[in-house]
Write a protein that holds these residues in place. Sequence first.
Motif, short mmCIF file in Angstrom:
data_model
loop_
_atom_site.label_atom_id
_atom_site.label_comp_id
_atom_site.label_asym_id
_atom_site.label_seq_id
_atom_site.Cartn_x
_atom_site.Cartn_y
_atom_site.Cartn_z
N GLY A 47 0.85 -1.20 0.00
CA GLY A 47 0.00 0.00 0.00
C GLY A 47 0.88 1.24 0.00
N ALA A 48 0.47 2.24 -0.76
CA ALA A 48 1.26 3.48 -0.82
C ALA A 48 0.96 4.34 0.41
N ILE A 49 1.95 5.10 0.83
CA ILE A 49 1.75 6.08 1.91
C ILE A 49 2.22 7.41 1.33
N VAL A 50 1.30 8.30 1.08
CA VAL A 50 1.65 9.53 0.37
C VAL A 50 1.04 10.74 1.05
N LEU A 75 12.63 18.37 -2.93
CA LEU A 75 13.26 17.11 -3.36
C LEU A 75 12.68 15.98 -2.51
N GLU A 76 12.16 14.95 -3.19
CA GLU A 76 11.66 13.78 -2.45
C GLU A 76 12.66 12.63 -2.56
N ILE A 77 12.91 11.98 -1.43
CA ILE A 77 13.77 10.79 -1.41
C ILE A 77 12.86 9.56 -1.39
N GLY A 78 12.92 8.76 -2.45
CA GLY A 78 12.07 7.57 -2.55
C GLY A 78 10.64 7.96 -2.90
N CYS A 79 10.44 8.44 -4.11
CA CYS A 79 9.15 9.09 -4.45
C CYS A 79 8.04 8.10 -4.79
N GLY A 80 8.38 6.81 -4.98
CA GLY A 80 7.33 5.86 -5.35
C GLY A 80 6.58 6.35 -6.57
N ASN A 81 5.25 6.30 -6.50
CA ASN A 81 4.45 6.60 -7.71
C ASN A 81 4.18 8.10 -7.95
N GLY A 82 4.78 8.96 -7.15
CA GLY A 82 4.73 10.40 -7.44
C GLY A 82 3.55 11.16 -6.85
N ASP A 100 14.60 7.80 -6.77
CA ASP A 100 14.05 6.51 -6.33
C ASP A 100 14.90 5.41 -6.97
N ILE A 101 15.07 4.31 -6.24
CA ILE A 101 15.93 3.23 -6.72
C ILE A 101 15.26 2.40 -7.81
N SER A 102 13.94 2.49 -7.92
CA SER A 102 13.19 1.63 -8.84
C SER A 102 12.84 2.36 -10.14
N LYS A 104 10.85 1.33 -12.37
CA LYS A 104 9.41 1.21 -12.59
C LYS A 104 8.64 2.30 -11.82
N GLN A 105 9.06 2.57 -10.57
CA GLN A 105 8.40 3.61 -9.78
C GLN A 105 8.65 4.98 -10.40
N ILE A 106 9.86 5.20 -10.91
CA ILE A 106 10.17 6.48 -11.56
C ILE A 106 9.26 6.64 -12.79
N CYS A 124 16.66 8.03 -11.26
CA CYS A 124 16.66 6.66 -10.76
C CYS A 124 18.04 6.35 -10.17
N SER A 125 18.09 6.22 -8.85
CA SER A 125 19.37 5.96 -8.17
C SER A 125 19.09 5.56 -6.73
N PRO A 126 20.00 4.78 -6.12
CA PRO A 126 19.90 4.61 -4.67
C PRO A 126 20.14 5.97 -4.01
N MET A 127 19.40 6.25 -2.93
CA MET A 127 19.58 7.53 -2.23
C MET A 127 20.98 7.67 -1.65
N GLU A 128 21.65 6.51 -1.44
CA GLU A 128 22.96 6.51 -0.80
C GLU A 128 24.06 7.02 -1.73
N SER A 143 10.74 12.82 2.77
CA SER A 143 10.67 11.40 2.44
C SER A 143 9.56 10.75 3.25
N ILE A 144 8.67 10.06 2.56
CA ILE A 144 7.53 9.42 3.23
C ILE A 144 7.75 7.91 3.17
N TYR A 145 8.13 7.34 4.28
CA TYR A 145 8.35 5.89 4.36
C TYR A 145 9.37 5.36 3.34
N ALA A 146 10.47 6.09 3.16
CA ALA A 146 11.51 5.57 2.28
C ALA A 146 12.91 5.63 2.92
N GLY A 148 14.15 4.74 5.70
CA GLY A 148 14.60 3.54 6.42
C GLY A 148 15.16 2.46 5.51
N TRP A 149 14.94 2.58 4.20
CA TRP A 149 15.51 1.58 3.29
C TRP A 149 16.98 1.80 3.02
N THR A 150 17.53 2.92 3.49
CA THR A 150 18.94 3.17 3.20
C THR A 150 19.85 2.14 3.87
C1 LIG Z 1 7.26 2.30 0.82
S1 LIG Z 1 7.71 3.16 -0.67
C2 LIG Z 1 7.44 4.82 -0.14
C3 LIG Z 1 7.30 5.76 -1.29
C4 LIG Z 1 5.96 6.48 -1.37
N1 LIG Z 1 5.75 7.28 -0.21
C5 LIG Z 1 4.89 5.46 -1.58
O1 LIG Z 1 4.21 5.09 -0.61
O2 LIG Z 1 4.71 5.00 -2.71
C6 LIG Z 1 9.47 3.07 -0.65
C7 LIG Z 1 10.12 3.66 -1.91
O3 LIG Z 1 11.50 3.79 -1.65
C8 LIG Z 1 12.22 3.34 -2.79
N2 LIG Z 1 13.54 2.88 -2.30
C9 LIG Z 1 13.84 1.76 -1.60
N3 LIG Z 1 15.15 1.72 -1.32
C10 LIG Z 1 15.68 2.85 -1.86
C11 LIG Z 1 17.00 3.39 -1.92
N4 LIG Z 1 18.03 2.76 -1.34
N5 LIG Z 1 17.18 4.56 -2.56
C12 LIG Z 1 16.16 5.22 -3.16
N6 LIG Z 1 14.89 4.76 -3.14
C13 LIG Z 1 14.65 3.59 -2.49
C14 LIG Z 1 11.36 2.23 -3.38
O4 LIG Z 1 11.65 2.00 -4.75
C15 LIG Z 1 9.96 2.76 -3.14
O5 LIG Z 1 9.49 3.52 -4.23
#
Ligand SMILES: C[S@@+](CC[C@H](N)C(=O)[O-])C[C@H]1O[C@@H](n2cnc3c(N)ncnc32)[C@H](O)[C@@H]1O
Length: 270
Positions: A47-50, A75-82, A100-102, A104-106, A124-128, A143-146, A148-150
């Motif tokens: 489920g998306a959290i936006v 600037l959004e870190i991990g933008c998912g579906n925008g 965003d790392i994905s 497909k999401q970009i 399209c890149s890892p945030m790191e 950044s909304i729920y993204a 922590g993936w770092t």
């Molecule tokens: C739970 S979603 C949150 C994004 C948005 N708020 C949503 O709900 O769609 C996590 C997003 O972080 C991206 N992501 C995961 N690891 C990442 C990384 N290391 N660098 C950048 N983006 C990353 C994923 O591709 C995904 O789009």
Amino acid sequence: MDKNTVNKTNIIGAGEAGNATSVDMDKNSVYKTNSYYWDTQGNDFLGAIVLPFYGAFVSEEKCQLFGDVSGKKMLEIGCGNGQSLQYLGERKASELWAVDISEKQIDKAKQHLKERGLSANLICSPMEEECGLPVDYFDFVYSIYAIGWTTDLEGTFSRIASYLKKDGVFIFSWSHPIHKCVAAEHNRLVFKKCYFDESWYSVSLDKGKLTLSDRKLSTYVNALAKAGFIIEQMIEETDDELIQSRDDNSDFAKKAKMLPVTFVVKARKL
Ligand SMILES: C[S@@+](CC[C@H](N)C(=O)[O-])C[C@H]1O[C@@H](n2cnc3c(N)ncnc32)[C@H](O)[C@@H]1O
């Protein structure tokens, strides 16, 4: 956000979504596993959290952390579906950027924004990693729920600080680490995991697999301080009115009344 989404939000915690397997953290293999997950599964299961939501039961409409964003560079870190970019674009932010790392999401975000007459610079890149983002440029990074993936929290916060102008604001939300330790079982909340354990694990979700670690709150606070941020506000409370307005009686909502499931930080670059 529909009720299904709310029930699935934050599902990766305390063993509620399958068994976790301990793994050694290898940055490239985490990138591969997690980008593959979002390329193939997207948010179908999680489920998306936006914006305006920071989590299932916390909203910008009540918290007002951004305030007026008109004319601001975002600037959004991990933008998912925008969709969060859309929210800020419709509030007249002057520039929308995201990483965003994905792939497909970009693509989804590009399409989503185009259909609404909004344009954004999407990378399209890892945030790191260094990815060509301008430095000393943004008024807000969020950044909304993204976050922590770092695989490298301190390095990521330090990059985020570099993208912000002096006095720029960094806002992010993530699963509260206490939520990750406690599971609802037979009408009781059971402490299932050591709060101090930040080791990496893989978890199977529906048709995919994700790799992550659960960091302590102090790890986030100390990494912010090290990157040169001062915390202006932190939110842990569940918004009871949101639960009531949705008439939500799920185990997740019951849990959220007892303990924080989301935390949100608003920090400023010194
Ligand atoms: C739970 S979603 C949150 C994004 C948005 N708020 C949503 O709900 O769609 C996590 C997003 O972080 C991206 N992501 C995961 N690891 C990442 C990384 N290391 N660098 C950048 N983006 C990353 C994923 O591709 C995904 O789009």
